[in-house]
Design a protein around this motif. Structure first.
Motif, PDB file in Angstrom:
ATOM      1  N   CYS A  53       0.834  -1.208   0.000  1.00 40.14           N
ATOM      2  CA  CYS A  53       0.000   0.000   0.000  1.00 40.14           C
ATOM      3  C   CYS A  53       0.865   1.253   0.000  1.00 40.14           C
ATOM      4  O   CYS A  53       0.598   2.204  -0.750  1.00 40.14           O
ATOM      5  N   TYR A  54       1.893   1.276   0.812  1.00 35.44           N
ATOM      6  CA  TYR A  54       2.798   2.427   0.870  1.00 35.44           C
ATOM      7  C   TYR A  54       3.459   2.664  -0.488  1.00 35.44           C
ATOM      8  O   TYR A  54       3.504   3.789  -0.982  1.00 35.44           O
ATOM      9  N   GLY A  55       3.968   1.606  -1.106  1.00 29.68           N
ATOM     10  CA  GLY A  55       4.608   1.737  -2.414  1.00 29.68           C
ATOM     11  C   GLY A  55       3.653   2.239  -3.480  1.00 29.68           C
ATOM     12  O   GLY A  55       4.012   3.057  -4.333  1.00 29.68           O
ATOM     13  N   THR A  56       2.418   1.773  -3.443  1.00 32.09           N
ATOM     14  CA  THR A  56       1.414   2.228  -4.411  1.00 32.09           C
ATOM     15  C   THR A  56       1.112   3.704  -4.232  1.00 32.09           C
ATOM     16  O   THR A  56       1.031   4.461  -5.203  1.00 32.09           O
ATOM     17  N   ILE A  57       0.952   4.144  -2.993  1.00 26.58           N
ATOM     18  CA  ILE A  57       0.661   5.558  -2.718  1.00 26.58           C
ATOM     19  C   ILE A  57       1.818   6.443  -3.157  1.00 26.58           C
ATOM     20  O   ILE A  57       1.620   7.466  -3.806  1.00 26.58           O
ATOM     21  N   VAL A  58       3.047   6.047  -2.831  1.00 30.49           N
ATOM     22  CA  VAL A  58       4.212   6.839  -3.225  1.00 30.49           C
ATOM     23  C   VAL A  58       4.335   6.902  -4.741  1.00 30.49           C
ATOM     24  O   VAL A  58       4.617   7.959  -5.313  1.00 30.49           O
ATOM     25  N   SER A  59       4.108   5.787  -5.410  1.00 33.95           N
ATOM     26  CA  SER A  59       4.212   5.744  -6.869  1.00 33.95           C
ATOM     27  C   SER A  59       3.167   6.650  -7.521  1.00 33.95           C
ATOM     28  O   SER A  59       3.476   7.417  -8.442  1.00 33.95           O
ATOM     29  N   ARG A  60       1.940   6.589  -7.047  1.00 27.27           N
ATOM     30  CA  ARG A  60       0.885   7.436  -7.622  1.00 27.27           C
ATOM     31  C   ARG A  60       1.146   8.906  -7.359  1.00 27.27           C
ATOM     32  O   ARG A  60       0.941   9.745  -8.228  1.00 27.27           O
ATOM     33  N   THR A  61       1.596   9.227  -6.154  1.00 27.16           N
ATOM     34  CA  THR A  61       1.867  10.620  -5.810  1.00 27.16           C
ATOM     35  C   THR A  61       2.969  11.188  -6.696  1.00 27.16           C
ATOM     36  O   THR A  61       2.832  12.290  -7.235  1.00 27.16           O
ATOM     37  N   SER A  62       4.055  10.438  -6.879  1.00 25.69           N
ATOM     38  CA  SER A  62       5.149  10.942  -7.708  1.00 25.69           C
ATOM     39  C   SER A  62       4.736  11.036  -9.172  1.00 25.69           C
ATOM     40  O   SER A  62       5.129  11.950  -9.881  1.00 25.69           O
ATOM     41  N   ARG A  63       3.913  10.104  -9.651  1.00 23.96           N
ATOM     42  CA  ARG A  63       3.448  10.144 -11.035  1.00 23.96           C
ATOM     43  C   ARG A  63       2.536  11.339 -11.263  1.00 23.96           C
ATOM     44  O   ARG A  63       2.618  12.015 -12.288  1.00 23.96           O
ATOM     45  N   GLU A  64       1.651  11.618 -10.297  1.00 19.92           N
ATOM     46  CA  GLU A  64       0.746  12.766 -10.429  1.00 19.92           C
ATOM     47  C   GLU A  64       1.519  14.077 -10.406  1.00 19.92           C
ATOM     48  O   GLU A  64       1.196  15.004 -11.144  1.00 19.92           O
ATOM     49  N   GLN A  65       2.535  14.167  -9.586  1.00 15.98           N
ATOM     50  CA  GLN A  65       3.336  15.385  -9.536  1.00 15.98           C
ATOM     51  C   GLN A  65       4.100  15.580 -10.836  1.00 15.98           C
ATOM     52  O   GLN A  65       4.266  16.697 -11.302  1.00 15.98           O
ATOM     53  N   ALA A  66       4.557  14.494 -11.449  1.00 18.20           N
ATOM     54  CA  ALA A  66       5.293  14.597 -12.702  1.00 18.20           C
ATOM     55  C   ALA A  66       4.385  15.020 -13.855  1.00 18.20           C
ATOM     56  O   ALA A  66       4.815  15.676 -14.791  1.00 18.20           O
ATOM     57  N   GLN A  67       3.097  14.660 -13.789  1.00 15.22           N
ATOM     58  CA  GLN A  67       2.167  14.983 -14.866  1.00 15.22           C
ATOM     59  C   GLN A  67       1.512  16.346 -14.690  1.00 15.22           C
ATOM     60  O   GLN A  67       0.854  16.828 -15.588  1.00 15.22           O
ATOM     61  N   THR A  68       1.699  16.973 -13.538  1.00 12.42           N
ATOM     62  CA  THR A  68       1.087  18.272 -13.286  1.00 12.42           C
ATOM     63  C   THR A  68       1.757  19.324 -14.156  1.00 12.42           C
ATOM     64  O   THR A  68       2.960  19.516 -14.075  1.00 12.42           O
ATOM     65  N   PRO A  69       0.997  20.012 -15.033  1.00 13.32           N
ATOM     66  CA  PRO A  69       1.625  21.038 -15.859  1.00 13.32           C
ATOM     67  C   PRO A  69       2.083  22.205 -14.995  1.00 13.32           C
ATOM     68  O   PRO A  69       1.432  22.588 -14.044  1.00 13.32           O
ATOM     69  N   GLY A  70       3.232  22.727 -15.341  1.00 12.41           N
ATOM     70  CA  GLY A  70       3.768  23.864 -14.603  1.00 12.41           C
ATOM     71  C   GLY A  70       4.322  23.475 -13.254  1.00 12.41           C
ATOM     72  O   GLY A  70       4.446  24.313 -12.365  1.00 12.41           O
ATOM     73  N   ALA A  71       4.641  22.201 -13.086  1.00 13.88           N
ATOM     74  CA  ALA A  71       5.210  21.778 -11.806  1.00 13.88           C
ATOM     75  C   ALA A  71       6.536  22.494 -11.591  1.00 13.88           C
ATOM     76  O   ALA A  71       7.284  22.758 -12.527  1.00 13.88           O
ATOM     77  N   ALA A  72       6.796  22.807 -10.369  1.00 11.41           N
ATOM     78  CA  ALA A  72       8.008  23.560 -10.037  1.00 11.41           C
ATOM     79  C   ALA A  72       9.243  22.748 -10.409  1.00 11.41           C
ATOM     80  O   ALA A  72       9.336  21.565 -10.127  1.00 11.41           O
ATOM     81  N   GLU A  73      10.157  23.402 -11.060  1.00  6.63           N
ATOM     82  CA  GLU A  73      11.431  22.782 -11.395  1.00  6.63           C
ATOM     83  C   GLU A  73      12.282  22.703 -10.128  1.00  6.63           C
ATOM     84  O   GLU A  73      12.172  23.546  -9.253  1.00  6.63           O
ATOM     85  N   PRO A  74      13.144  21.710 -10.044  1.00  3.98           N
ATOM     86  CA  PRO A  74      14.019  21.659  -8.881  1.00  3.98           C
ATOM     87  C   PRO A  74      14.905  22.903  -8.817  1.00  3.98           C
ATOM     88  O   PRO A  74      15.340  23.414  -9.844  1.00  3.98           O
ATOM     89  N   GLU A  75      15.120  23.379  -7.640  1.00 11.12           N
ATOM     90  CA  GLU A  75      15.919  24.592  -7.475  1.00 11.12           C
ATOM     91  C   GLU A  75      17.370  24.335  -7.859  1.00 11.12           C
ATOM     92  O   GLU A  75      17.914  23.280  -7.598  1.00 11.12           O
ATOM     93  N   GLN A  76      17.962  25.335  -8.507  1.00  8.42           N
ATOM     94  CA  GLN A  76      19.375  25.259  -8.835  1.00  8.42           C
ATOM     95  C   GLN A  76      20.179  25.579  -7.586  1.00  8.42           C
ATOM     96  O   GLN A  76      19.866  26.504  -6.862  1.00  8.42           O
TER      97      GLN A  76
END
Length: 110
Positions: A53-76
């Motif tokens: 369950c933990y792995g599924t939640i983490v995987s979905r959360t990271s996938r949703e963040q990656a698909q969000t348009p205009g997601a913040a780029e990592p800071e330089q």
């Protein structure tokens, strides 16, 4: 602690647990060993379910963040300083973390 050290620590704990359990279960009668094995199997099943369950939640959360348009780029990171000294260079020096195929003015691939 590095990932490799944690991995070997986990393997060591697993080996000690399996050997200890095998020694214990050989010293008790079959009925008691069967009861202990049933209890341990139930707990291991619950731990496996929780980790799944933990792995599924983490995987979905990271996938949703990656698909969000205009997601913040990592800071330089400021203050990065690359320096090359000594030697003879016959062309451009390219430094970087990630880049694809790069062509320099001499026409060859780097």
């Amino acid at each position: 602690m590095s990932g490799r050290a944690v991995k070997w620590l986990g393997v060591g704990i697993l080996v000690v647990a399996v050997v200890g359990m095998a020694l214990y279960l050989t010293q008790v009668d079959l009925a008691e060993a069967d009861q202990w094995a049933s209890v341990l199997s139930a707990f291991l099943g619950l731990v496996g379910l929780a980790l799944t369950c933990y792995g599924t939640i983490v995987s979905r959360t990271s996938r949703e963040q990656a698909q969000t348009p205009g997601a913040a780029e990592p800071e330089q990171r400021d203050g990065v300083h690359n320096e090359i000294s000594g030697g003879t260079f016959h062309g451009p020096v390219i430094q970087g973390r990630e880049f694809g195929q790069v062509r320099h003015d001499l026409g060859g691939d780097v």
